[in-house]
Scaffold this motif. Structure first.
Motif, PDB file in Angstrom:
ATOM      1  N   GLU A 103       0.824  -1.213   0.000  1.00 28.97           N
ATOM      2  CA  GLU A 103       0.000   0.000   0.000  1.00 28.97           C
ATOM      3  C   GLU A 103       0.854   1.258   0.000  1.00 28.97           C
ATOM      4  OE1 GLU A 103      -2.297  -0.506   3.533  1.00 28.97           O
ATOM      5  OE2 GLU A 103      -3.465  -2.133   2.692  1.00 28.97           O
ATOM      6  N   GLY A 104       1.938   1.255  -0.716  1.00 26.67           N
ATOM      7  CA  GLY A 104       2.823   2.420  -0.729  1.00 26.67           C
ATOM      8  C   GLY A 104       4.260   2.011  -0.483  1.00 26.67           C
ATOM      9  N   PRO A 105       4.997   2.828   0.280  1.00 23.71           N
ATOM     10  CA  PRO A 105       6.409   2.522   0.535  1.00 23.71           C
ATOM     11  C   PRO A 105       6.559   1.220   1.317  1.00 23.71           C
ATOM     12  CG  PRO A 105       5.828   4.720   1.354  1.00 23.71           C
ATOM     13  CD  PRO A 105       4.569   4.063   0.892  1.00 23.71           C
ATOM     14  N   PRO A 106       7.705   0.568   1.203  1.00 24.42           N
ATOM     15  CA  PRO A 106       7.928  -0.684   1.937  1.00 24.42           C
ATOM     16  C   PRO A 106       7.825  -0.494   3.449  1.00 24.42           C
ATOM     17  CG  PRO A 106       9.666  -0.314   0.327  1.00 24.42           C
ATOM     18  CD  PRO A 106       8.856   0.935   0.383  1.00 24.42           C
ATOM     19  N   VAL A 107       7.263  -1.493   4.108  1.00 24.87           N
ATOM     20  CA  VAL A 107       7.213  -1.560   5.565  1.00 24.87           C
ATOM     21  C   VAL A 107       7.520  -2.995   5.976  1.00 24.87           C
ATOM     22  CG1 VAL A 107       5.564   0.328   5.896  1.00 24.87           C
ATOM     23  CG2 VAL A 107       4.731  -1.985   5.626  1.00 24.87           C
ATOM     24  N   PHE A 108       8.112  -3.146   7.149  1.00 29.04           N
ATOM     25  CA  PHE A 108       8.281  -4.472   7.730  1.00 29.04           C
ATOM     26  C   PHE A 108       7.026  -4.751   8.531  1.00 29.04           C
ATOM     27  CE2 PHE A 108       9.371  -7.443  11.069  1.00 29.04           C
ATOM     28  CZ  PHE A 108      10.048  -8.426  10.371  1.00 29.04           C
ATOM     29  N   GLU A 130       9.224   0.574  10.503  1.00 29.29           N
ATOM     30  CA  GLU A 130      10.085   1.136   9.469  1.00 29.29           C
ATOM     31  C   GLU A 130      10.998   0.011   8.991  1.00 29.29           C
ATOM     32  OE1 GLU A 130      13.650   4.406   9.025  1.00 29.29           O
ATOM     33  OE2 GLU A 130      12.259   4.577  10.697  1.00 29.29           O
ATOM     34  N   PRO A 131      11.200  -0.137   7.682  1.00 27.16           N
ATOM     35  CA  PRO A 131      11.993  -1.269   7.163  1.00 27.16           C
ATOM     36  C   PRO A 131      13.499  -1.024   7.288  1.00 27.16           C
ATOM     37  CG  PRO A 131      11.200   0.039   5.348  1.00 27.16           C
ATOM     38  CD  PRO A 131      10.612   0.649   6.592  1.00 27.16           C
ATOM     39  N   VAL A 132      13.974  -0.908   8.509  1.00 23.85           N
ATOM     40  CA  VAL A 132      15.403  -0.688   8.749  1.00 23.85           C
ATOM     41  C   VAL A 132      16.191  -1.923   8.308  1.00 23.85           C
ATOM     42  CG1 VAL A 132      14.994   0.957  10.623  1.00 23.85           C
ATOM     43  CG2 VAL A 132      15.199  -1.485  11.129  1.00 23.85           C
ATOM     44  N   PRO A 133      17.478  -1.782   8.032  1.00 22.17           N
ATOM     45  CA  PRO A 133      18.264  -2.917   7.535  1.00 22.17           C
ATOM     46  C   PRO A 133      18.188  -4.169   8.409  1.00 22.17           C
ATOM     47  CG  PRO A 133      19.503  -0.897   7.263  1.00 22.17           C
ATOM     48  CD  PRO A 133      18.254  -0.538   8.048  1.00 22.17           C
ATOM     49  N   GLN A 134      18.143  -4.008   9.731  1.00 22.56           N
ATOM     50  CA  GLN A 134      18.092  -5.174  10.615  1.00 22.56           C
ATOM     51  C   GLN A 134      16.809  -5.979  10.404  1.00 22.56           C
ATOM     52  OE1 GLN A 134      18.701  -1.998  11.428  1.00 22.56           O
ATOM     53  NE2 GLN A 134      19.921  -1.817  13.294  1.00 22.56           N
ATOM     54  N   ARG A 147      14.845  -5.806   7.559  1.00 23.21           N
ATOM     55  CA  ARG A 147      14.882  -6.321   6.178  1.00 23.21           C
ATOM     56  C   ARG A 147      15.711  -7.605   6.091  1.00 23.21           C
ATOM     57  NH1 ARG A 147      13.727  -3.350   1.475  1.00 23.21           N
ATOM     58  NH2 ARG A 147      12.869  -1.303   1.892  1.00 23.21           N
ATOM     59  N   ALA A 148      16.767  -7.665   6.889  1.00 17.61           N
ATOM     60  CA  ALA A 148      17.647  -8.842   6.864  1.00 17.61           C
ATOM     61  C   ALA A 148      16.941 -10.107   7.337  1.00 17.61           C
ATOM     62  CB  ALA A 148      18.890  -8.581   7.717  1.00 17.61           C
ATOM     63  N   LEU A 149      15.842  -9.961   8.051  1.00 22.50           N
ATOM     64  CA  LEU A 149      15.079 -11.129   8.504  1.00 22.50           C
ATOM     65  C   LEU A 149      14.350 -11.828   7.358  1.00 22.50           C
ATOM     66  CD1 LEU A 149      13.576  -9.658  11.776  1.00 22.50           C
ATOM     67  CD2 LEU A 149      15.440 -11.318  11.574  1.00 22.50           C
ATOM     68  N   ARG A 150      14.242 -11.131   6.237  1.00 26.46           N
ATOM     69  CA  ARG A 150      13.599 -11.654   5.037  1.00 26.46           C
ATOM     70  C   ARG A 150      12.122 -11.923   5.296  1.00 26.46           C
ATOM     71  NH1 ARG A 150      17.232 -12.717   0.953  1.00 26.46           N
ATOM     72  NH2 ARG A 150      15.875 -14.306   0.147  1.00 26.46           N
ATOM     73  N   HIS A 151      11.613 -13.064   4.873  1.00 24.93           N
ATOM     74  CA  HIS A 151      10.190 -13.382   4.977  1.00 24.93           C
ATOM     75  C   HIS A 151      10.029 -14.738   5.648  1.00 24.93           C
ATOM     76  CE1 HIS A 151       6.319 -15.039   3.548  1.00 24.93           C
ATOM     77  NE2 HIS A 151       5.910 -13.808   3.749  1.00 24.93           N
ATOM     78  N   PHE A 152       8.985 -14.858   6.458  1.00 26.08           N
ATOM     79  CA  PHE A 152       8.688 -16.124   7.131  1.00 26.08           C
ATOM     80  C   PHE A 152       7.194 -16.223   7.308  1.00 26.08           C
ATOM     81  CE2 PHE A 152       7.797 -18.500  11.033  1.00 26.08           C
ATOM     82  CZ  PHE A 152       8.454 -19.694  10.766  1.00 26.08           C
ATOM     83  N   GLU A 153       6.656 -17.433   7.168  1.00 23.39           N
ATOM     84  CA  GLU A 153       5.245 -17.666   7.483  1.00 23.39           C
ATOM     85  C   GLU A 153       5.062 -19.097   7.929  1.00 23.39           C
ATOM     86  OE1 GLU A 153       2.512 -18.915   3.773  1.00 23.39           O
ATOM     87  OE2 GLU A 153       3.235 -16.852   3.676  1.00 23.39           O
ATOM     88  N   THR A 154       4.114 -19.274   8.837  1.00 20.54           N
ATOM     89  CA  THR A 154       3.769 -20.609   9.305  1.00 20.54           C
ATOM     90  C   THR A 154       2.295 -20.625   9.704  1.00 20.54           C
ATOM     91  OG1 THR A 154       4.282 -22.376  10.897  1.00 20.54           O
ATOM     92  CG2 THR A 154       4.570 -20.122  11.671  1.00 20.54           C
ATOM     93  N   TRP A 155       1.641 -21.727   9.410  1.00 24.64           N
ATOM     94  CA  TRP A 155       0.222 -21.913   9.702  1.00 24.64           C
ATOM     95  C   TRP A 155       0.038 -22.968  10.779  1.00 24.64           C
ATOM     96  CZ3 TRP A 155      -4.106 -19.510   7.861  1.00 24.64           C
ATOM     97  CH2 TRP A 155      -3.971 -18.712   6.725  1.00 24.64           C
ATOM     98  N   TRP A 172      12.871 -12.585  17.172  1.00 27.69           N
ATOM     99  CA  TRP A 172      12.362 -11.923  18.377  1.00 27.69           C
ATOM    100  C   TRP A 172      13.362 -10.945  19.001  1.00 27.69           C
ATOM    101  CZ3 TRP A 172       7.503 -11.415  18.823  1.00 27.69           C
ATOM    102  CH2 TRP A 172       6.602 -12.437  18.512  1.00 27.69           C
ATOM    103  N   PRO A 173      14.621 -11.329  19.237  1.00 30.28           N
ATOM    104  CA  PRO A 173      15.550 -10.364  19.840  1.00 30.28           C
ATOM    105  C   PRO A 173      15.759  -9.121  18.966  1.00 30.28           C
ATOM    106  CG  PRO A 173      16.451 -12.582  19.957  1.00 30.28           C
ATOM    107  CD  PRO A 173      15.232 -12.650  19.082  1.00 30.28           C
ATOM    108  N   ILE A 174      15.636  -9.268  17.662  1.00 24.71           N
ATOM    109  CA  ILE A 174      15.828  -8.128  16.759  1.00 24.71           C
ATOM    110  C   ILE A 174      14.592  -7.237  16.752  1.00 24.71           C
ATOM    111  CG2 ILE A 174      16.208  -7.447  14.351  1.00 24.71           C
ATOM    112  CD1 ILE A 174      17.796 -10.134  14.095  1.00 24.71           C
ATOM    113  N   VAL A 175      13.415  -7.819  16.533  1.00 18.06           N
ATOM    114  CA  VAL A 175      12.196  -7.017  16.389  1.00 18.06           C
ATOM    115  C   VAL A 175      11.841  -6.302  17.697  1.00 18.06           C
ATOM    116  CG1 VAL A 175      10.400  -8.719  16.912  1.00 18.06           C
ATOM    117  CG2 VAL A 175       9.989  -6.996  15.161  1.00 18.06           C
ATOM    118  N   ARG A 176      12.203  -6.883  18.827  1.00 17.88           N
ATOM    119  CA  ARG A 176      11.889  -6.253  20.114  1.00 17.88           C
ATOM    120  C   ARG A 176      12.643  -4.942  20.335  1.00 17.88           C
ATOM    121  NH1 ARG A 176      11.924 -11.758  23.359  1.00 17.88           N
ATOM    122  NH2 ARG A 176       9.700 -12.204  23.269  1.00 17.88           N
TER     123      ARG A 176
END
Length: 118
Positions: free
Chosen positions: A29-34, A64-68, A70-78, A100-104
């Motif tokens: 929906e516009g600029p990139p976001v994490f 904000e999609p800061v480098p740290q 963005r480096a997590l890439r993509h993950f999904e689980t159901w 978790w330690p990064i996003v916190r």
């Protein structure tokens, strides 16, 4: 976990009640976001009991999609109720994720709660 363990009156199929945990950097929906997205999916059947569509309830934390992040890439689980999987084991596996330690260390810029039809 409280919301995930709450059972609802859903169809008697293995994918009628599911939990989705996903994250990644997107520009939907516009600029990139994490985005860290916690979702619950319910199957909706028609009057004859056949699959009609899904309803998804989302709780998104947007950063904000800061480098740290963005480096997590993509993950999904159901996780789906009424399968052989255990909710506690699935939730425990999420707690072991390296993100978790990064996003916190960051605060969400926005929190969105919404429903969509899939």
């Amino acid at each position: 976990m409280r919301f995930g363990s709450q059972r609802f009156d859903t169809a008697d199929t293995p994918d009628a009640d599911g939990l989705l945990f996903q994250y990644g950097t997107h520009a939907f929906e516009g600029p990139p976001v994490f985005t860290l997205d916690l979702a619950r999916q319910f199957e909706i059947n028609d009057a004859s009991g056949e699959h009609d569509h899904y309803i998804q309830l989302h709780c998104e934390l947007r950063y904000e999609p800061v480098p740290q992040l963005r480096a997590l890439r993509h993950f999904e689980t159901w996780f789906f109720h009424d399968t052989d999987d255990e909710l506690d084991a699935w939730a425990d596996s999420l707690g072991r994720q390296e993100f978790w330690p990064i996003v916190r260390t960051f605060h969400p810029q926005e929190i969105r709660v919404y429903q969509e039809q899939a």
